[in-house]
Each structure stands twice: as structure tokens, then as C-alpha cells.
Design a protein around this motif. Structure first.
Motif, PDB file in Angstrom:
ATOM      1  N   PRO A 181       0.544  -1.116   0.229  1.00 23.36           N
ATOM      2  CA  PRO A 181       0.433  -0.010  -0.417  1.00 23.36           C
ATOM      3  C   PRO A 181       0.972   1.621  -0.313  1.00 23.36           C
ATOM      4  O   PRO A 181       0.541   1.761  -0.338  1.00 23.36           O
ATOM      5  CB  PRO A 181      -1.035   0.432   1.446  1.00 23.36           C
ATOM      6  CG  PRO A 181      -0.698  -1.152   1.642  1.00 23.36           C
ATOM      7  CD  PRO A 181       0.583  -1.859   0.636  1.00 23.36           C
ATOM      8  N   ASP A 182       2.153   1.176   0.552  1.00 20.96           N
ATOM      9  CA  ASP A 182       2.697   2.670   0.455  1.00 20.96           C
ATOM     10  C   ASP A 182       3.788   2.505  -0.520  1.00 20.96           C
ATOM     11  O   ASP A 182       5.250   3.071  -0.166  1.00 20.96           O
ATOM     12  CB  ASP A 182       3.192   2.665   2.163  1.00 20.96           C
ATOM     13  CG  ASP A 182       4.281   1.109   2.332  1.00 20.96           C
ATOM     14  OD1 ASP A 182       4.005   0.012   2.293  1.00 20.96           O
ATOM     15  OD2 ASP A 182       5.073   1.486   3.511  1.00 20.96           O
ATOM     16  N   HIS A 185       4.939   6.370  -1.160  1.00 22.85           N
ATOM     17  CA  HIS A 185       4.806   7.034  -0.655  1.00 22.85           C
ATOM     18  C   HIS A 185       5.708   7.818  -0.611  1.00 22.85           C
ATOM     19  O   HIS A 185       7.019   7.361  -0.784  1.00 22.85           O
ATOM     20  CB  HIS A 185       4.861   6.765   1.396  1.00 22.85           C
ATOM     21  CG  HIS A 185       4.613   7.563   2.019  1.00 22.85           C
ATOM     22  ND1 HIS A 185       5.926   8.234   3.154  1.00 22.85           N
ATOM     23  CD2 HIS A 185       3.117   8.224   2.760  1.00 22.85           C
ATOM     24  CE1 HIS A 185       5.768   9.240   4.047  1.00 22.85           C
ATOM     25  NE2 HIS A 185       4.037   9.148   3.689  1.00 22.85           N
ATOM     26  N   PRO A 205      -3.610  -0.196  -4.739  1.00 22.44           N
ATOM     27  CA  PRO A 205      -3.976  -0.049  -3.044  1.00 22.44           C
ATOM     28  C   PRO A 205      -3.365   1.647  -3.666  1.00 22.44           C
ATOM     29  O   PRO A 205      -1.756   1.514  -3.640  1.00 22.44           O
ATOM     30  CB  PRO A 205      -4.379   0.050  -2.109  1.00 22.44           C
ATOM     31  CG  PRO A 205      -3.519  -1.384  -2.779  1.00 22.44           C
ATOM     32  CD  PRO A 205      -3.372  -1.730  -3.690  1.00 22.44           C
ATOM     33  N   SER A 206      -3.554   2.632  -3.264  1.00 21.52           N
ATOM     34  CA  SER A 206      -2.530   3.966  -2.871  1.00 21.52           C
ATOM     35  C   SER A 206      -1.771   4.173  -3.652  1.00 21.52           C
ATOM     36  O   SER A 206      -1.158   4.552  -4.178  1.00 21.52           O
ATOM     37  CB  SER A 206      -1.178   3.642  -1.840  1.00 21.52           C
ATOM     38  OG  SER A 206      -2.456   3.666  -0.453  1.00 21.52           O
ATOM     39  N   ARG A 231      -8.280  10.402  -6.497  1.00 27.02           N
ATOM     40  CA  ARG A 231      -7.663  11.154  -5.977  1.00 27.02           C
ATOM     41  C   ARG A 231      -6.347  11.062  -7.083  1.00 27.02           C
ATOM     42  O   ARG A 231      -5.627  12.425  -8.024  1.00 27.02           O
ATOM     43  CB  ARG A 231      -6.646  10.819  -5.392  1.00 27.02           C
ATOM     44  CG  ARG A 231      -7.518  10.206  -3.561  1.00 27.02           C
ATOM     45  CD  ARG A 231      -6.285   9.451  -3.145  1.00 27.02           C
ATOM     46  NE  ARG A 231      -5.185   9.896  -2.509  1.00 27.02           N
ATOM     47  CZ  ARG A 231      -4.140   9.323  -2.595  1.00 27.02           C
ATOM     48  NH1 ARG A 231      -4.003   8.096  -3.271  1.00 27.02           N
ATOM     49  NH2 ARG A 231      -2.722  10.125  -2.195  1.00 27.02           N
TER      50      ARG A 231
END
Length: 500
Positions: A181-182, A185, A205-206, A231
Motif C-alpha cells: 500500500p505504501d 509514499h 491501493p494508494s 485521487r
């Protein structure tokens, strides 16, 4: 006497040289006047002081003697199995490292392999044997290509915390569990992400909100969850073809937030209708090879900027495109309807349409008004339908004053259609049942360059006198190619060469 004194003066040693006064440009004993050659690994080439090219040399060992000043190192298309840390860590000035198409495994890639390469901007490790991604890639990275490996795991600092990272290529690798998920980041500039040809059954995701191009084709995705793309407001191109999407896997909000989306490919899925909530900015919508039976005007009302609509190989039948279904698309340029079951040219098509592609349908009739609203049409393809001459109105093509290409191949026409526009440059009539060519039906076609008549029932005697006289630019073509027809050449010799 004077001569002897002069010789004596010439032979006497001069004064000792003053320190620092030597001529530095003058070569000393044993030295060359040329600069020393740059160090370059054997068999490699070094076209510039900062470039080392060892491409395609079947190297099995990482080359030594690479200059520390190297900024661009190409080792692609070799047989390397590992990267020695000691050699790689010396190259602190590297900006580009190309390791494409080697045999490098994760065991041959130390965890700290790239730790010292603080200037690295482009790394290409596609087509190797990696099973896990490098745990750490430099913060300076801009492009990372790990495609076509066997990667099943990615770490937070593989792509995370890279403020300059713009493009990531991971196609032909992952499963659902491979992307954490990250994963991105701290990497807020990623514009291109390729995750195609993996084994993904859902959207990761993300995803970075900065994305402009997202490749997810050739996966197992059956659903785009609500909000999964909310997003990604900068997204311009979205590729979702060759998945398992159904109508229930999309809703009215799936694409509605994508305010900059221009290209959407949903071909080769299992959709039964046009998706709802399409954004106004969309220019190209590819829906070919789905199961669409009906097109509703309401589904297209939001996509007023659409220029290209591709609906080939669906299940559109006689009523699949009702009158006005495409009316909201006032700027539509190209409509592809190849391989459906349409019985007629769809009525009330957008007036600005430039290309209408309708081969391999069931069209049997062309009425006087069927094409009347398409005055700007430049290309019309009605090949391999079921048109017969008796059902093609003599004024069917007359309104098409801008038409340049007309394809009527593979129908059941027994004579040339009447009222052909003088703007025509290409006319394809091969594989019909033509039995005669009347000069009056070709009159005015002085811009015609290509006329395909192969595989009809024409004989030399079926060509009317003067048939070729007005066709000054004509290039008659058969299935084997074309040749320019001389204006004064006899009709019989022309026909025997080119019409079969």
C-alpha cells in the motif's frame, strides 16, 4: 679566429634553468605530445569521457577498469548474473545504468548494490531474473524499469521517497500481493506507471495522485472499486483493455473524477453497455470486442468532447444504435462499427463526422437520405455487407461532397453506384458482381487515383466506350498491386492487365 670563438661560445653550457621556468608544453624525454588515452574496458567503447558502452558483448563478468567519471554505463544484452558491490560502488557519478536483458537474479544483486549511486537518475533492469525488487533505490531516481522479471515483492523504499521519480515500469511481473500500500509514499511526481500483463485481479491501493498514464491492460481485473481513482485527477491515459470487467464492476463514479482524462481503453472486456459518468475531456473511447448490444445517448452526454469512438466487434443489432444515440457527440471525428450486426447506416449521426467505418455488418440498403447529414465525411467503409444495386439509391452518395475514400468491396453490387462525388480519390469495388462499367457513372471523377475492380464478372466487352477518358489521374489496382494507366492507352490492354 672569429669563427673559432663563435664555435666555442656555442659549445659552452648555458646557465642553469630557473625553477618553474621550464617550457611545460615541450615534451620531456619519454613523453608523448598527445594526451593519455582514456581508460576503457576491453571490447567496450567509450565515445565520451563520461560514457561506457558494453552493449551486446556476451559478458559474463562485470567489467573492471570503468572510469570513476562514468555517468552513463550500458551493459544491456549480456550474460551477467551478478553485480559486484565493490565495482559498482566506485561509480558514484553514474546517472544512467542500463542492465536490460541479462541473467541477473536477486541473489546476484546485493541489498546495498545501489546505495552509493547518489546521482543515479535512470535504471533499466528489465528482462532479467529478479524475484524481488531491490530494497533500496537512490532518492535521485527519475526512471525505473524492472519489467519482464519474476518480481513478486516490492519494498517501501524501492520506489518510495523518490521526489524526482517520474516513470515506473513493472509490467510482466506481479501478483496482487506484490505491490504494498505504501509503495509510492513520498514519490509525488510519478506520471507513468505500467502494471500491464501481471496477475492483478483488482486495482492496487494508494496509486500516486500525480499519475498521468496508467497501464493496467492484460490483467484479471473484474471490478474498479468506488473511489479507487478519485485521487488521480491528473490522469490523461487509462489502459484497461484485456481484463474481465463487467457492467457491475463499474459505476457512475468510476471515471467521473478524472477531469483530465483524454484516452480510455476498455476493449476486450465483458461490458454489455457504454459506461456511465464519462468525463467531458475524453477524446478517445475504445470499447471494441465487448458485448454491447445497445448504445444510450444518456451514457454519452457527459463525453461531449469525444473525437474517436470505437465499437467494433460488439453485438449491436438492428436497433443497437437508435436515432440520436450519438447526437451528444457533436465533435465526433471517427466512428468504428466494424463487425457488428447493423442492418443500416445508423441515423442522425454527428454532422462533423469525418470517418465512418462499417464493414462486416448486415447493411442491405442505402436510401437517398441515409448519408444526407454527413457533408464533411471523408472516409466511408461499407465493405463486406449485403448491399445490392437495386437497394442503393442513385442519390445515396451525392451529399458527400468531401468524400475521398469509398470502400464497397465484398458486397453484391452488379453495377457502379450513381451520383459518386467528384472529390473521390479511392474507390474499392473488388469482390462484387459487377458486369459492366458505364462511362456516365464515372464522369466527373477527375481526382480518382485508385479504382479496385478485382474479382468481379467484368469482361473486356463490358467496358463502355470512353470509360477511361475522363479519369486522368486513375491508378487501376487489382489484388496484386497497381499501375498508372496512361491516358491514351487502349481500353482493352488496360483492362486485360488490371481487371480480374
Amino acid at each position: 679566429m672569429r669563427l673559432s670563438l663563435l664555435l666555442l661560445l656555442l659549445l659552452l653550457p648555458g646557465p642553469p634553468p630557473t625553477p618553474g621556468m621550464e617550457d611545460a608544453a615541450f615534451p620531456h624525454l619519454g613523453e608523448s605530445s598527445q594526451p593519455p588515452p582514456r581508460a576503457c574496458p576491453p571490447r567496450c567503447s567509450c565515445p565520451r569521457a563520461d560514457t561506457v558502452d558494453c552493449n551486446g558483448l556476451d559478458l559474463q563478468v562485470f567489467p573492471d577498469n570503468i572510469t570513476r567519471a562514468a555517468q552513463h554505463l550500458s551493459l544491456q544484452n549480456n550474460q551477467l548474473q551478478e553485480l559486484p558491490y565493490n565495482e559498482l560502488s566506485r561509480l558514484r557519478s553514474l546517472r544512467t545504468l542500463n542492465l536490460h536483458n541479462n541473467l541477473i537474479s536477486s541473489e546476484g544483486l546485493p541489498d546495498e548494490a545501489f546505495e552509493s549511486l547518489t546521482q543515479l537518475q535512470h535504471i533499466y533492469v528489465a528482462h532479467n531474473k529478479l524475484s524481488v525488487a531491490p530494497q533500496f533505490l537512490p532518492r535521485s531516481l527519475r526512471v525505473a524499469d524492472l519489467a519482464a522479471n519474476q518480481v513478486t515483492e516490492i519494498f517501501p523504499l524501492t520506489f518510495g521517497e523518490k521526489p524526482a521519480l517520474r516513470s515506473v515500469y513493472l509490467h510482466n511481473n506481479l501478483s496482487n500481493a506484490g505491490l504494498p500500500p505504501d509503495a509510492f509514499h513520498g514519490s509525488e511526481a510519478v506520471a507513468t506507471l505500467s502494471l500491464s500483463s501481471n496477475r492483478l485481479s483488482y486495482l492496487p491501493p494508494s496509486l500516486p495522485p500525480s499519475l498521468e498514464r496508467l497501464h493496467l491492460q492484460n490483467n484479471l481485473i473484474s471490478k474498479v472499486p468506488r473511489g479507487a481513482l478519485s485521487r488521480q485527477t491528473h490522469l490523461r491515459e487509462l489502459y484497461l483493455q484485456h481484463n474481465q470487467l463487467t457492467d457491475s464492476g463499474l459505476d457512475a463514479t468510476t471515471f467521473s473524477k478524472l477531469r483530465h482524462l483524454e484516452y480510455l481503453d476498455l476493449s476486450h472486456n465483458q461490458l454489455a453497455s457504454v459506461p456511465a459518468g464519462l468525463p467531458r475531456t475524453l477524446a478517445v473511447l475504445h470499447l471494441g470486442r465487448n458485448r454491447i448490444r445497445w448504445v444510450e445517448a444518456a451514457r454519452l452526454r457527459g463525453a461531449r468532447g469525444l473525437r474517436y469512438l470505437l465499437l467494433q466487434h460488439n453485438q449491436l443489432g438492428a436497433e443497437g444504435l437508435p436515432a440520436g444515440a450519438l447526437r451528444p457527440l457533436r465533435g465526433l471525428h471517427t466512428l468504428h462499427l466494424y463487425g457488428n450486426g447493423l442492418h443500416r447506416v445508423p441515423p442522425a449521426l454527428p454532422r462533423r463526422l469525418r470517418a465512418l467505418v462499417l464493414p462486416h455488418n448486415h447493411v442491405t440498403t442505402l436510401g437517398a437520405r441515409d448519408l444526407a447529414g454527413l457533408r464533411g465525411l471523408a472516409e466511408l467503409n461499407l465493405a463486406y455487407n449485403r448491399l445490392v444495386s437495386a437497394r442503393v439509391h442513385r442519390r445515396a452518395f451525392r451529399p458527400l461532397r468531401a468524400l475521398r475514400s469509398l470502400d464497397l468491396a465484398g458486397n453484391q453490387l452488379t453495377r457502379l453506384p450513381g451520383g459518386l462525388p467528384g472529390s473521390l480519390r479511392t474507390l474499392r469495388l473488388q469482390r462484387n458482381q459487377l458486369r459492366a462499367l458505364e462511362p456516365e457513372l464515372l464522369a466527373g471523377l477527375d481526382q480518382l487515383r485508385e479504382l479496385s475492380l478485382a474479382h468481379n464478372r467484368l469482361r473486356i466487352g463490358d467496358i463502355g466506350p470512353g470509360t477511361w477518358h475522363e479519369l486522368q489521374a486513375l491508378q487501376v489496382r487489382d489484388g496484386l498491386g497497381g499501375r498508372t494507366v496512361p491516358r491514351q492507352s487502349p481500353q482493352t490492354s488496360c483492362l486485360s492487365r488490371h481487371v480480374r
